[in-house]
Design a protein around this motif. Structure first.
Motif, PDB file in Angstrom:
ATOM      1  N   GLY A 179      20.410 110.959 165.078  1.00 63.83           N
ATOM      2  CA  GLY A 179      20.528 109.998 163.983  1.00 63.83           C
ATOM      3  C   GLY A 179      20.731 110.679 162.641  1.00 63.83           C
ATOM      4  O   GLY A 179      20.865 110.012 161.617  1.00 63.83           O
TER       5      GLY A 179
ATOM      6  N   GLU B 266      18.559  96.805 163.758  1.00 62.00           N
ATOM      7  CA  GLU B 266      18.504  95.583 164.568  1.00 62.00           C
ATOM      8  C   GLU B 266      17.565  95.773 165.756  1.00 62.00           C
ATOM      9  O   GLU B 266      16.749  94.894 166.067  1.00 62.00           O
ATOM     10  CB  GLU B 266      19.896  95.202 165.111  1.00 62.00           C
ATOM     11  CG  GLU B 266      21.014  95.292 164.090  1.00 62.00           C
ATOM     12  CD  GLU B 266      21.551  96.729 163.980  1.00 62.00           C
ATOM     13  OE1 GLU B 266      21.043  97.470 163.097  1.00 62.00           O
ATOM     14  OE2 GLU B 266      22.434  97.109 164.750  1.00 62.00           O
ATOM     15  N   ARG B 267      17.687  96.896 166.413  1.00 62.27           N
ATOM     16  CA  ARG B 267      16.826  97.132 167.571  1.00 62.27           C
ATOM     17  C   ARG B 267      15.359  97.233 167.141  1.00 62.27           C
ATOM     18  O   ARG B 267      14.466  96.738 167.830  1.00 62.27           O
ATOM     19  CB  ARG B 267      17.206  98.438 168.292  1.00 62.27           C
ATOM     20  CG  ARG B 267      18.289  98.345 169.318  1.00 62.27           C
ATOM     21  CD  ARG B 267      18.036  97.262 170.366  1.00 62.27           C
ATOM     22  NE  ARG B 267      17.141  97.667 171.447  1.00 62.27           N
ATOM     23  CZ  ARG B 267      16.172  96.898 171.932  1.00 62.27           C
ATOM     24  NH1 ARG B 267      15.939  95.704 171.428  1.00 62.27           N
ATOM     25  NH2 ARG B 267      15.429  97.311 172.947  1.00 62.27           N
TER      26      ARG B 267
ATOM     27  N   ARG C  91      18.554 102.244 165.050  1.00 62.10           N
ATOM     28  CA  ARG C  91      19.276 101.054 164.547  1.00 62.10           C
ATOM     29  C   ARG C  91      18.283  99.992 164.096  1.00 62.10           C
ATOM     30  O   ARG C  91      17.364  99.632 164.830  1.00 62.10           O
ATOM     31  CB  ARG C  91      20.158 100.484 165.670  1.00 62.10           C
ATOM     32  CG  ARG C  91      21.261 101.443 166.115  1.00 62.10           C
ATOM     33  CD  ARG C  91      21.627 101.174 167.566  1.00 62.10           C
ATOM     34  NE  ARG C  91      20.461 101.352 168.438  1.00 62.10           N
ATOM     35  CZ  ARG C  91      20.415 100.983 169.726  1.00 62.10           C
ATOM     36  NH1 ARG C  91      21.458 100.392 170.281  1.00 62.10           N
ATOM     37  NH2 ARG C  91      19.335 101.187 170.443  1.00 62.10           N
TER      38      ARG C  91
ATOM     39  N   ASP D   3      13.502 103.153 166.517  1.00 67.64           N
ATOM     40  CA  ASP D   3      14.891 103.240 166.962  1.00 67.64           C
ATOM     41  C   ASP D   3      15.715 103.734 165.788  1.00 67.64           C
ATOM     42  O   ASP D   3      15.242 103.756 164.654  1.00 67.64           O
ATOM     43  CB  ASP D   3      15.402 101.858 167.420  1.00 67.64           C
ATOM     44  CG  ASP D   3      16.660 101.968 168.289  1.00 67.64           C
ATOM     45  OD1 ASP D   3      16.530 102.030 169.521  1.00 67.64           O
ATOM     46  OD2 ASP D   3      17.776 102.041 167.711  1.00 67.64           O
TER      47      ASP D   3
END
Lengths: 342, 342, 342, 342
Positions: free
Chosen positions: C174, C109-110, C107, C105
């Motif tokens: 990204g 956190e994901r 991010r 991902d």
């Protein structure tokens, strides 16, 4: 003023053409332990241009005067082939050490007479098979000597000039095998350290019809059989549009040494249409610059340290035998034995 | 479930040895528009191992059953050479398209009979001269076709195996020229697009005395003269300790195309003792992986689109003529004409 | 009929785009011990085209149906990055082994959530950092591991794409560091076997103004400092007109390993205007063909032999940390520490 | 006797160390239009050994006597860096043209004073950034100038010495950036033709602890940002066990020029254990032999034809600015602007 001219060998140069200039400049500036004593060329202006590039070498008007000049220890013979044998004999008569460009002569009898004269006179004689002094070919030879390729089994030599000589040159050249392949014949036997027993030469006239009209060929493949069983092939062309193509390969039971062409730089350009590198160094003056210097240095070192040169007259005679056999092979369309050097 | 097996050519494979497996795997997994229908090998276990690698190809017990299987459109003959001609004839009798490994036979008469049978039957016949499908050699051929090297004048082929076959193989192989050089003979004529008129073959037994005792040679140089004047040289060895050495060079009036060996990676290690690169890909299965795939794809495409394959039986017959002339040349110690293909 | 489907791992593929097709074809035809069970793509026609190339793989209409299909052991996630984390979690929930394209991902956190879910479920998870499986880079890594370059001191990575992606792709990508350099970040730490402590990223928009308008860069140099003191530099461009430029160099106390580009052939053409070689293989599908096959084979082997894959989710998380630090460095114009992987 | 000494520039050499000998030999033997007039070294024996190799150049006992010698037109300053500025000023005072080894001084103020003095005196001043005269790098620069790589976007320079200098040398050297990288800084701006705006230097002491104890580093990566947006990276090491590693790459919108190392020969040995080629030429005297000759020839040609040299004092000042910025960057751990040359 501090000078250091002790023990300098003094050398005179006969012939101020392309190769004469190479040797004169090396003698004047780059070979250690030597002094360029005098230059002679029948074309006096050529001799003077050469001397000027060598900072004050003396120009003489007469070949004999140079040969008999007592201040000279040695003579470098860079004249056309037809003069070599006579000049060797005159130099031998004057007790001069001799460096002579290859070949000694196009006729075996004259070679043998000249060699006999030099031998009787006891003078040093070295012949200019420059390629043996090329750093790449020397490295390959060293690999063979050290056994790193094992027993040699196959030899491949590619030798192609960038452009053919003029037809009038071809006419007096003795033909492709004596004029051009002779270097490859020398290389073929030297790299392996064994004599070639048999040659089979195929020739063609594909580059320039004028060469065919002059009775010569410009393209050749020569198959070789060595004493002991190794095999070889030489290929020649008088015109490689991409420049001087000089490659060597020696294959044996334990490995294979390959010497490639030498480019002037390693710069490579990648663009949408391809990845492009430099052409090989154009011709012999550029490609064999280091070799010409090293061979002359060996000649001078032999004189200073009283050693025998590696390329004796007898050594230089063998490629002539090979060339003569190749010429016979080509004319008769069959393999021919190379006359024994002994 | 969505499948797309329409118009798939169904092929049976005879012979599950090294090359049979290469073809079976390509047919099973990588060639488009085809289905691997059946595998036969007199050694049933070998056939089963091969089928297992191909995910469920049918194994049959009987060569004839495979050849006569109505569900098959074509047969790939990967048996030892001695069976090829018989199998071609049987396949032709059964109306099968045929892909056959080279050479068709060691005897010219059998080749001619088999070709005649196939011709009468009107079946497609393609012979596996795989090297023509190598990306590097194809690129060189394309350069010749596009005129980028001008008129071809010299050809050089190096073809050396990593290790010699066992003497019992040598005994039935037809000799170096029919067994190994045959690929180079095909390459020599294909790369230039002109027939070879004359060959002169030099051979030696330097690698393994057992090969000499089997009446064969293991080292060779073959000099070639093409119709039209171009010249060539092939060199062969049964053992290059550094691996499979497969190189080609074609030189012409406008340039020179050189195809080198193919290493598995471009990794180079520089250490105090030298700069070291990968050895070439070890042997034919690795080096010609892409070529084997491309040739089988061509065979299938020819069947699907009703085109003639580029390597017909007649094409494949010519290298045999060259090999026979080379063998004669070697035995008689003189250049020999190659029999006219017509 | 003899088949051998025992112990085959059955894999479903999500995503039938460019990279999905690569994996599906490998699973269908080239990876040993596997069966391609089903393909899903929201674009059903794409899934069907892919299935057709794979000879009859099942096409399913619903991602969940594929993930929950009890006949499947594993799923290869080849969808756009935005779906990866969700799909990993769903696959983990269904007890499937997971192969997922990089990155997990954009991010952190994901990524961490998805990894935690997979960890709790106890399923195998492998991330597709394909370059580690490239034969050349593997060879270099092996040289490092064997100590042949001594202690690594400098690393250089060149990674340039043949052409920039469309601006709309860039917008969701990204940014260069997460989208493209992420492979180089993985390579940088893997090749040495040490973590990078600090990055300093310089970026520029030189290739396509639309990329700048999308808020991204297309040209970059990233300087690296490793724990222990080694240094490195990565350079990136979104457009190398000569093709996909993928090179690596690792220099140490005892030597230097360099991996160069891979051309499709070794054919070299010498003409009067220069010596020309092939461009490098054009893009990732061609250049990393062998790497994609080897990584999928490793995944399947891990499943069959109950081993952990070399590129775990935790491994794959680190290049994201590096990319995030690089992005921060670029924006703030100063070197930034890479967050500790622990 | 015919000589041709008209219009010869007479040059004196200060310093008979390694680089002084290179220049003296070139002036004595290889540069056209020049005469080596005198040699001074505080170590008279060194001066005499050098003179002996140059066949009779005069050795003088006193630096001032050489500088004030009216028969000399120019002076080549080959002394340690600490003397350069003083000697430039003295030579300028004596109206001599000056060739000075790099760098002029380690302190910017002294550089500026010396340049101002030379400017006021109106003498020619050329600084020895020899690498600009390397045939390979010149070829790359020419490609840039001709637009063959389009707009430059990325530059990569690898510059590694074969062995570190002794710690006592390091102590007085001004540090890696002023002593070694200074060549790369010059190359970085010259190859592109644009100034570097910002540098970020990472350094490490990995090669020899004694260098660290002397307050210096031996390993470095320097990231560069050019005016206009191009980026670059230099990597340095004081010890490459495989020899002098000098490579350059300039990448642009239309292509990429790469200059590789230069081996002494192209000989390649293939054996069972690998394919081995020559190490690069060992160090600067060998690698830059042609460059040293070409730069001195340019200096002499400028004097004879009243042209300005390409490497003026002002040109040579810029790499010092870059080195000072790099040193600051390294110490402060952040990118630093390069002071504007104006």
């Amino acid at each position: 003023m501090t000078t250091s001219s002790e023990h300098r060998v003094r050398v005179g140069v006969i012939g101020a053409g392309r190769i004469g200039q190479v040797h004169a400049l090396n003698l004047a500036f780059r070979v250690e332990g030597v002094e360029l004593g005098a230059i002679f060329d029948p074309d006096r202006a050529a001799a003077e241009r050469c001397a000027a590039r060598c900072r004050g070498a003396q120009v003489v008007d007469d070949e004999r005067r140079l040969i008999e000049d007592r201040s000279l220890d040695a003579v470098a013979i860079c004249s056309p082939t037809g003069h070599h044998a006579d000049q060797i004999e005159r130099c031998a008569g004057a007790g001069k050490a001799i460096f002579c460009e290859k070949p000694i002569d196009l006729r075996l009898e004259r070679i043998d007479q000249a060699l006999a004269t030099a031998r009787r006179a006891g003078v040093t004689l070295m012949i200019g098979f420059n390629r043996r002094f090329d750093p790449g070919f020397k490295r390959a030879r060293q690999m063979v000597v050290e056994g790193r390729i094992g027993t040699p089994q196959l030899v491949r030599i590619t030798s192609r000039d960038p452009a053919p000589p003029p037809p009038e040159y071809v006419r007096g050249s003795g033909g492709l095998f004596l004029d051009m392949t002779i270097h490859d014949f020398d290389m073929a036997r030297w790299i392996v350290g064994t004599e070639v027993e048999q040659v089979h030469a195929l020739g063609a006239n594909l580059v320039d019809p004028a060469i065919g009209e002059a009775g010569d060929i410009d393209t050749a493949i020569i198959a070789l059989r060595y004493h002991g069983g190794a095999l070889g092939a030489i290929d020649n062309s008088r015109r490689a549009v991409y420049g001087y193509d000089q490659r060597l390969e020696v294959f044996g039971s334990e490995g294979c040494a390959v010497v490639g062409n030498v480019p002037p730089t390693t710069a490579v350009l990648s663009r949408a249409e391809g990845v492009t590198a430099d052409l090989p160094l154009h011709f012999f003056v550029e490609r064999y610059e280091a070799a010409y210097l090293a061979e002359m240095q060996e000649f001078i070192d032999c004189l200073r340290h009283d050693r025998a040169p590696s390329v004796t007259g007898e050594e230089a005679r063998v490629p002539v035998l090979m060339a003569l056999a190749a010429e016979r092979s080509r004319r008769e369309g069959r393999p021919c034995r190379v006359e024994s050097p002994a």
